[in-house]
Design an enzyme around this catalytic site. Structure first.
Site, PDB file in Angstrom:
ATOM      1  N   HIS A 289      12.826  -4.066  -5.057  1.00  0.00           N
ATOM      2  CA  HIS A 289      11.927  -2.924  -4.778  1.00  0.00           C
ATOM      3  C   HIS A 289      11.048  -2.597  -5.975  1.00  0.00           C
ATOM      4  CE1 HIS A 289      14.742  -1.978  -1.419  1.00  0.00           C
ATOM      5  NE2 HIS A 289      15.656  -2.333  -2.308  1.00  0.00           N
TER       6      HIS A 289
ATOM      7  N   GLU B 198      -5.390 -14.453 -10.464  1.00  0.00           N
ATOM      8  CA  GLU B 198      -5.958 -13.595  -9.408  1.00  0.00           C
ATOM      9  C   GLU B 198      -6.662 -14.427  -8.343  1.00  0.00           C
ATOM     10  OE1 GLU B 198      -7.747  -9.635 -11.099  1.00  0.00           O
ATOM     11  OE2 GLU B 198      -7.932 -11.201 -12.616  1.00  0.00           O
TER      12      GLU B 198
END
Ligand code: ARG
Length: 458
Positions: free
Chosen positions: A157, A291
């Site tokens: 998480h 990216e």
């Protein structure tokens, strides 16, 4: 009238817009090397089977070989009016060798021809992708080995969970790319089936020898059903699906590299060759390489969706719609290969800031599970142990401390099972070493896993 190879039954020209709609040579000319290989094998077989004269076959093979050289050197003139790669090459052949060139298309249709071309192309792409996947795994393996003693917080998480070896984290990606490699190897078997000999859709009355062509072109077997063979594009869809999975894995790796490069994490610095500056902010070093790989993932998902949608509901057998399969397949192949190549080169450029990673393992109560396990090992039911350690964490957050900063008395107040030996759990490497199960992050297990990967990859 027109130079169209199928012009016989037509009285007037094709509409100019339809010509533009229908041409594929602007993108399928890249199939030329595979088209020529397929045609050479077909011509040789026609000659050997006595379907055309052996001498004509010889002329065709020589002509095609010469055309292949012209194409390679850039001398060949592609003509949009000739629609596609097949008819451009066939017209050039007839111009070059005369009559004999007109015999090449005996016992063949563009329907089985294009499928043969694309399968030959796809097989080479599969082999290239497998090689690139292996090179990337080797780069990750070397990186893991070079950082075998580096610790960092493992996250769930995106929250601190338990400390792990960086090598364990990196090995997770080796496993992902190993599965990708397996998928492409499996796909290769389904790609490597010869459709040629199916002709338009039903086979041919000429006494062809499909096995001979299969053997010359390196296909494992010939297709079982001519109608399926000319209309099957499963292998391209699978190629895109397998590529999409590779890209998904690359995007996850890229995302972590981007995150780890932020000042908030500060875990790594990616090499200059794979980053760029800003035109306005002089201080910037942006992880563009990672990216862009992350971003390119969307294209490949698009390619897969395009092919699935293209083939949906198409009736038997060949339909011209299928010409639209090329650009997505080419794009997926180009993109996955480029991104695998870039990532494999980027990995060795990464500088690891091991002290920052280690410091991060001291934040976020990474010892909590082990404290609960400690109590459970002393006989307390794990649920109760969990509750007790939860309260200790709460005490820490309220008093701004870490678990190792609690006094032994405070621990004992929470549970009498705590004794002085509990402090050994306050060393992250100890916590890692305790996870000595197959597949766990203990150094012995990780080293063994890396050794197995090395055996497979080197
Ligand atoms: N350019 C076509 C394609 O890519 C080749 C097959 C054409 N077949 C036909 N019957 N028009 O699908």
């Amino acid at each position: 009238m027109s130079k169209k190879l199928w012009g016989g039954r037509f009285e007037s020209e094709t509409d100019a817009l339809v010509e533009r709609l229908g041409e594929s040579v602007s993108f399928d000319s890249r199939l030329a090397p595979w088209d020529i290989r397929g045609s050479i094998a077909h011509a040789r077989m026609l000659g050997d089977c006595g379907i055309i004269a052996k001498n004509d076959a010889k002329k065709i093979i020589a002509g095609l070989t010469a055309i292949g050289k012209d194409i390679e050197s850039g001398e060949f003139l592609w003509d949009l009016a000739l629609e596609d790669v097949h008819m451009n090459i066939e017209s050039a052949l007839t111009k070059r060798i005369g009559e004999a060139g007109k015999r090449l298309h005996t016992a063949r249709s563009r329907n089985d021809q294009i499928s043969t071309d694309v399968r030959l192309w796809a097989r080479d792409q599969v082999d290239t992708v497998i090689e690139l996947l292996r090179a990337l795994q080797r780069a990750l393996l070397s990186f893991a080995e070079a950082h075998i003693d580096v610790l960092l917080p493992g996250l769930t998480h995106m929250q601190h969970a338990q400390p792990v070896l960086l090598a364990h984290h990196v090995h997770a990606y080796i496993e992902m790319f190993a599965r990708d490699e397996q998928r492409f190897s499996e796909l290769r078997k389904r790609v490597n089936v010869l459709p040629l000999g199916s002709a338009a859709l039903a086979g041919t009355p000429h006494p062809i020898d499909r096995q001979q062509v299969a053997k010359e072109l390196g296909f494992d077997r010939v297709s079982e059903n001519s109608m399926d063979a000319v209309s099957d594009r499963d292998y391209l869809i699978e190629f895109c699906a397998d590529s999409a999975l590779v890209m998904m894995h690359l995007s996850r790796l890229s995302e972590e590299l981007v995150l780890w490069s932020t000042p908030e994490f500060g875990f790594i610095e990616i090499g200059d060759a794979f980053t760029t500056g800003s035109s306005i902010m002089p201080q910037k070093k942006n992880p563009d390489g990672a990216e862009l790989v992350r971003g390119k993932t969307g294209r490949v998902y698009g390619d897969l969706t395009a092919l699935l949608t293209l083939m949906k509901g198409l009736p038997m057998t060949y339909n011209r719609d299928m010409q639209e399969d090329k650009e997505p397949a080419f794009d997926a192949a180009d993109t996955v290969q480029l991104c695998l190549g870039v990532t494999a080169k980027m990995i060795p450029s990464i500088k690891v800031k091991r002290a920052v990673m280690l410091a991060a393992t001291r934040e976020g109560f990474l010892e909590a599970t082990d404290l609960a396990d400690y109590l459970a090992a002393k006989g307390l039911p794990f649920r109760e142990a969990h509750e007790i350690v939860g309260k200790l964490v709460l005490l820490c957050t309220k008093s701004g401390r870490r678990l190792p900063e609690l006094a032994l008395d405070e621990l004992k107040a929470a549970s009498s099972l705590f004794t002085a030996d509990v402090t050994k759990l306050f060393d992250p490497m100890t916590l890692v070493k305790r996870r000595d199960v197959p597949g766990g992050t203990a150094p012995a297990q990780v080293k063994a896993a890396l050794r197995r990967a090395s055996k497979r990859l080197r």
